[in-house]
Design a protein around this motif. Structure first.
Motif, PDB file in Angstrom:
ATOM      1  N   ALA A  74      57.520 -61.553 -24.693  1.00 23.75           N
ATOM      2  CA  ALA A  74      56.399 -61.549 -23.724  1.00 23.75           C
ATOM      3  C   ALA A  74      56.674 -60.559 -22.595  1.00 23.75           C
ATOM      4  N   THR A  75      57.904 -60.617 -22.075  1.00 23.58           N
ATOM      5  CA  THR A  75      58.271 -59.728 -20.979  1.00 23.58           C
ATOM      6  C   THR A  75      58.160 -58.271 -21.405  1.00 23.58           C
TER       7      THR A  75
ATOM      8  N   ILE B 260      54.556 -57.242 -21.698  1.00 30.49           N
ATOM      9  CA  ILE B 260      53.920 -56.971 -20.402  1.00 30.49           C
ATOM     10  C   ILE B 260      54.451 -55.672 -19.814  1.00 30.49           C
TER      11      ILE B 260
ATOM     12  N   LEU C 125      52.157 -52.699 -18.794  1.00 29.35           N
ATOM     13  CA  LEU C 125      52.051 -52.217 -17.427  1.00 29.35           C
ATOM     14  C   LEU C 125      52.877 -50.950 -17.221  1.00 29.35           C
ATOM     15  N   GLU C 126      53.640 -50.588 -18.222  1.00 27.42           N
ATOM     16  CA  GLU C 126      54.591 -49.472 -18.120  1.00 27.42           C
ATOM     17  C   GLU C 126      55.514 -49.701 -16.948  1.00 27.42           C
ATOM     18  N   ASP C 127      55.975 -50.928 -16.864  1.00 28.82           N
ATOM     19  CA  ASP C 127      56.782 -51.383 -15.714  1.00 28.82           C
ATOM     20  C   ASP C 127      58.258 -51.358 -16.116  1.00 28.82           C
TER      21      ASP C 127
ATOM     22  N   LEU D 231      60.392 -54.615 -15.421  1.00 30.51           N
ATOM     23  CA  LEU D 231      60.221 -55.668 -16.423  1.00 30.51           C
ATOM     24  C   LEU D 231      60.953 -55.300 -17.717  1.00 30.51           C
TER      25      LEU D 231
ATOM     26  N   GLY E  37      45.666 -55.306 -14.083  1.00 30.09           N
ATOM     27  CA  GLY E  37      46.566 -54.673 -13.110  1.00 30.09           C
ATOM     28  C   GLY E  37      47.232 -53.401 -13.577  1.00 30.09           C
ATOM     29  N   LYS E  38      46.870 -52.906 -14.779  1.00 29.66           N
ATOM     30  CA  LYS E  38      47.564 -51.702 -15.223  1.00 29.66           C
ATOM     31  C   LYS E  38      47.157 -50.487 -14.397  1.00 29.66           C
TER      32      LYS E  38
ATOM     33  N   TYR F  14      50.541 -65.256 -15.948  1.00 33.72           N
ATOM     34  CA  TYR F  14      50.783 -63.815 -16.035  1.00 33.72           C
ATOM     35  C   TYR F  14      50.926 -63.236 -14.654  1.00 33.72           C
TER      36      TYR F  14
ATOM     37  N   ARG G 238      54.158 -64.276 -12.738  1.00 35.50           N
ATOM     38  CA  ARG G 238      55.326 -63.508 -13.159  1.00 35.50           C
ATOM     39  C   ARG G 238      55.369 -62.140 -12.461  1.00 35.50           C
TER      40      ARG G 238
ATOM     41  N   ARG H  74      54.452 -54.330  -7.258  1.00 29.34           N
ATOM     42  CA  ARG H  74      53.830 -53.051  -7.556  1.00 29.34           C
ATOM     43  C   ARG H  74      52.431 -53.249  -8.122  1.00 29.34           C
ATOM     44  N   VAL H  75      52.297 -54.300  -8.910  1.00 31.84           N
ATOM     45  CA  VAL H  75      51.009 -54.551  -9.577  1.00 31.84           C
ATOM     46  C   VAL H  75      50.235 -55.570  -8.769  1.00 31.84           C
TER      47      VAL H  75
END
Lengths: 534, 147
Positions: free
Chosen positions: A55-56, A59, A63-65, A68, B54-55, B95, B98, B104-105
Motif C-alpha cells: 500500500a505504501t 501511494i 504521489l511520486e513521494d 514514502l 493530492g497528486k 489515506y 497517512r 507535502r501533499v
C-alpha cells in the motif's frame, strides 16, 4: 547388567545401526527437502513482506513521494530475509543495498506496484533481493537440526528397545538360565515358567526344557538301575574269579599277565618264585620242562583247540613237588587282540596219592618190602631181561605159636623183624619179598648152590637171633625152612619155579625137628615130575 | 468529436430513461464543476483523481486548482469518492491520515455545506468541486459527469 555379547545389546545395537543407516541414507533427502521447503518458505515470506509495504509503495508511486518510497523500501530491508530492495517508476527511483546484492549475484524478485485507485494501472516495480546467505543458513540450520533429531530419535529407539528386550526377553531368560544352572539332572527339580510368559516362546522353551529334564531323569534312573545290576553281576564275577581255587590268568600273546587271581599268586608263592608281570610266554618259567609244555600247547593252538595236560612245576625243594592240570585256551577279542586264558589246577595231592597207591600195590604195607604182587612183577622183569637168579622160598617155623600166644601184634613184630633181617643180610642186588602170611621169597643173584648157601646162611643167622617181646624174659626164636630153585636152569616158568621151590621148602620143613641144620633144600626138577606123576 | 458527443448524448438519454423508469429510488446525479470562467472545459476521471487525491495541485493547463470537499453532506461526499476511486470514506480518510505527516501533499479544501461549495465555486476561479446536478447554476461549468 548389560552384557555386550547379550541379545539385548546386540538387538539394540543392530536396531540403532539400522536406524542410523536409514537416517543416514534418508538424511540427505530430508535435508534437501527441508532445505527446499525453507527456501520456498523464505520466498513466500518475501511475498508476505512485500504485501505489508504494498500500500505504501503504491501511494508513493502514485504521489511520486520519495519519503514514502524510502519508508517502504527501508521497511522491507529491515527484515533479515531481505538483503536489498529498490522501487522504480517513471518519476521515482529509490534503492537500498542493491549494489551489494548484485555483487553477490543475487536474483531479485520483481513486484508490480499498482495504482492505489486504478488497480488495472501499474505505476512502478519493486525489486526485492532475498538475503540468500541468511535464508540458506536458516534452512541449513533447520535441516541439520532435523537430521540431528532423527539421529537422536534413532538412539532413543535403540535404548528403549534395549530396555524393553531386557525386561521382556533377557531378564526372564537370565532367570531361566540361572535356575537351569542350579538344577541337578536326574532329580525332580524343574524350572518355573517366568511370570507373564506362560504363552510366550520363553514359556515354551521352559516347558520343553522341563520335558527334557523329565526324560533325562527317566533315563538316568534306568541307567542307574542297569549300572547297579552290572555292578552286582561284576561283583559276583570278580568274586567267582578271585576266590576260585584254580589259579587263573589272562595274558597277552607275549606273556604279559593282564589278570590273575589269588590262587595264582598263592601258587607262584608256593613254588618260591617272585611276583612278576610275566613268567615267559605261556608261563613257561613256572614249569620244570618248559620246552615240552610250550610245544604241546602250541600244537593244540595250531589246531584251534584248547590245550590241556598235567605238568610238573618247578620247585624250590625236592620234597614239595607240585603238579598242575593246565587248561589253556586262546581268546580273540572283538578288536582282534589275542589273549590266552590259562587255568592251573593243583593236582599235587592226587598225584601223591596215585603214587602212594602204586607203591601200595607193589610193597607190603606192614614190612615195607615187596609184596607178592611187586615180587611177581619183579620176577617177570628179571625174566624178560634174561637175568639168571635163584629163587629162595622161606617159611617161618613157630610163627603160628607166636601169633596164638602173644597175639597178632606180636606176630606183626616178628614179621617186621624178619623182614628187617632179610633186607639187612642180603646183598645189594638181591631182593626180599613178603610172599604172603609168614612166607618170604628171596631173589638172589647166584648161579650155583654154594653161593646160595652162603647167602642164605647169613640170612638165617640174622633171623635166628633171640627175640624179646615187651617185658618177656624168655626169648622167642624163629627159625626158617628154605626151598631154592634156579632160573632159568630149572624152569622158564615163574609158577613152575615157585612150585619147585615150594616142594623143596616143604621137604626142609620135614626136617625142622629132626635135623634143624638141614633147613635149606634145593629143588629137584625130577621130583616135580615124579610128584606130578604120582 | 461528433462521435463523442453522440455517444455522450446517447448515454445521457439512456441514463434519463433509467431515471424515469426508477423515479425516486435512484440517487441524484453527481457532477464535477468549475467556475464558469475557468479555462478547463472538460476533465477525465484520472485527472480528477490526481487532483482530489493530492497528486497535483494544478489543472493540466498549469493553472492552480483547488479541489473542495463538502464536510456536512456525508452522503454526497461518500457517493463522490465511491464513484471516483471506488473506496468508502473511511478508507479515503485513512489515506489522508497517512499522508498528513509528510506535509507535502494537501487534501482538498473543506467547505461546510453544498451552498458554501456553490458560493465558493461562483467566487473562486480555481475551485473544483462535486455537487448534485440539480445544484448546478449558470455560473458553474460542468467538467465531468459520473454515469
Amino acid at each position: 547388567m548389560i552384557n555386550i555379547h547379550g541379545l539385548g545389546f546386540r538387538f539394540s545395537l543392530f536396531l540403532i545401526a539400522a536406524s542410523m543407516l536409514v537416517v543416514f541414507t534418508t538424511a540427505e533427502f530430508f535435508y534437501r527437502a527441508t532445505y527446499e521447503h525453507e527456501i520456498s518458505e523464505a520466498n513466500h515470506d518475501i511475498e508476505e513482506l512485500y504485501r505489508t509495504v504494498d500500500a505504501t509503495a503504491s501511494i508513493a508511486a502514485f504521489l511520486e513521494d520519495e519519503d514514502l518510497a524510502k519508508e517502504a523500501i527501508n521497511g522491507l530491508v529491515t527484515s533479515e530475509k531481505i538483503l536489498a530492495a529498490s522501487i522504480k517508476s517513471d518519476a521515482l527511483y529509490y534503492q537500498l543495498n542493491v549494489t551489494e546484492a548484485i555483487n553477490k549475484d543475487t536474483q531479485s524478485r520483481a513486484f508490480v506496484v499498482r495504482h492505489p485507485f486504478i488497480p488495472e494501472e501499474s505505476l512502478a516495480e519493486v525489486n526485492i533481493y532475498p538475503n540468500l546467505d541468511h535464508i540458506i543458513r536458516q534452512a541449513e540450520k533447520i535441516s541439520t537440526d532435523n537430521s540431528y533429531s532423527l539421529y537422536a530419535s534413532a538412539l532413543v529407539v535403540g535404548i528403549v528397545a534395549l530396555l524393553i528386550t531386557y525386561y521382556i526377553i533377557i531378564s526372564p531368560m537370565i532367570r531361566v538360565g540361572r535356575s537351569l544352572h542350579k538344577i541337578t539332572p536326574s532329580t525332580t527339580q524343574r524350572i518355573a515358567v517366568p511370570k507373564y510368559h506362560t504363552r510366550s516362546e520363553i514359556g515354551a522353551l521352559v516347558r520343553y526344557t522341563n520335558l527334557l529334564l523329565s526324560k533325562v531323569e527317566e533315563q538316568f534312573s534306568q541307567e542307574r538301575q542297569l549300572r547297579e545290576e552290572i555292578e552286582f553281576l561284576e561283583y559276583r564275577f570278580r568274586m567267582l574269579f578271585e576266590n576260585a581255587k584254580s589259579a587263573t590268568v589272562l595274558m597277552t600273546e607275549s606273556g604279559i599277565i593282564e589278570l590273575k587271581n589269588n590262587a595264582f599268586i598263592d601258587l607262584v608263592g608256593k613254588i618260591g618264585l617272585a611276583k612278576k608281570q610275566d613268567y615267559g610266554e605261556l608261563l613257561e618259567e613256572l614249569f620244570e620242562n618248559p620246552a615240552a609244555i610250550k610245544a604241546s600247547l602250541l600244537e593244540s593252538f595250531e589246531r584251534n583247540e584248547f590245550a590241556t595236560g598235567e605238568f610238573k612245576l618247578k620247585s624250590a625243594n625236592s620234597k614239595n613237588v607240585m603238579w598242575v592240570q593246565l587248561i589253556a585256551s586262546p581268546l580273540i577279542t572283538e578288536d582282534g587282540e589275542r589273549f590266552y586264558q590259562i587255568t592251573l589246577n593243583d593236582i599235587s595231592n592226587r598225584k601223591h596219592e596215585l603214587q602212594k597207591l602204586a607203591l601200595q600195590a607193589d610193597f607190603d604195607s606192614l614190612t615195607g618190602i615187596y609184596n607178592r604182587n611187586g615180587g611177581e612183577k619183579l620176577i617177570a622183569k628179571l625174566m624178560n631181561k634174561g637175568h639168571q637168579f635163584a629163587l629162595a622160598l622161606i617159611d617161618l617155623n613157630g610163627f603160628k605159636a607166636v601169633n596164638d600166644i602173644f597175639g597178632h601184634d606180636a606176630g606183626d613184630e616178628v614179621l617186621i623183624f624178619v623182614s628187617e633181617q632179610l633186607k639187612d643180610k642180603i646183598r645189594k642186588n638181591d631182593v626180599a619179598i613178603r610172599w604172603g602170611g609168614d612166607e618170604f621169597v628171596l631173589l638172589l643173584q647166584a648161579e650155583d648152590e654154594a653161593s646160595v648157601k652162603t647167602a642164605i646162611a647169613k640170612v638165617n643167622d640174622g633171623v635166628k637171633q633171640p627175640f624179646y617181646f615187651n617185658h618177656d624174659k624168655t626169648p622167642t626164636v624163629v627159625s626158617m625152612s628154605v626151598g631154592v630153585a634156579f632160573y632159568p636152569r630149572m624152569s622158564n616158568d615163574m609158577n613152575t619155579l615157585i612150585k619147585l621151590a615150594d616142594i623143596a621148602m616143604y621137604q626142609a620143613k620135614q626136617n625142622k625137628v629132626a635135623a634143624p641144620d638141614d633147613y635149606l633144600i634145593f629143588a629137584q626138577p625130577e621130583a616135580l615130575n615124579s610128584r606130578d606123576n604120582q | 468529436m461528433t462521435f463523442y458527443k453522440r455517444y455522450s448524448l446517447t448515454l445521457t438519454i439512456l441514463m434519463a430513461l433509467n431515471s424515469f423508469s426508477c423515479l425516486g429510488a435512484t440517487p441524484e446525479k453527481i457532477v464535477v464543476v468549475t467556475n464558469q470562467k475557468n479555462d478547463v472545459q472538460v476533465m477525465d476521471k484520472k485527472g480528477l483523481i490526481d487532483l482530489f487525491m493530492g497528486k497535483y495541485s494544478a489543472f493540466p493547463n498549469g493553472k492552480q486548482a483547488t479541489p473542495i470537499d463538502v464536510e456536512l453532506n456525508a452522503e454526497l461526499k461518500a457517493q463522490f469518492y465511491e464513484a471516483l476511486v471506488g473506496l468508502p470514506l473511511a478508507r479515503v480518510n485513512a489515506y489522508w491520515s497517512r499522508l498528513k505527516f509528510s506535509g507535502r501533499v494537501k487534501p482538498p479544501v473543506i467547505e461546510q455545506t453544498i451552498n458554501d461549495v456553490c458560493q465558493r465555486l461562483e467566487e473562486d476561479e480555481s475551485a473544483l468541486a462535486y455537487i448534485y446536478e440539480s445544484n448546478v447554476t449558470n455560473k458553474m461549468k460542468v467538467v465531468y459527469r459520473f454515469d
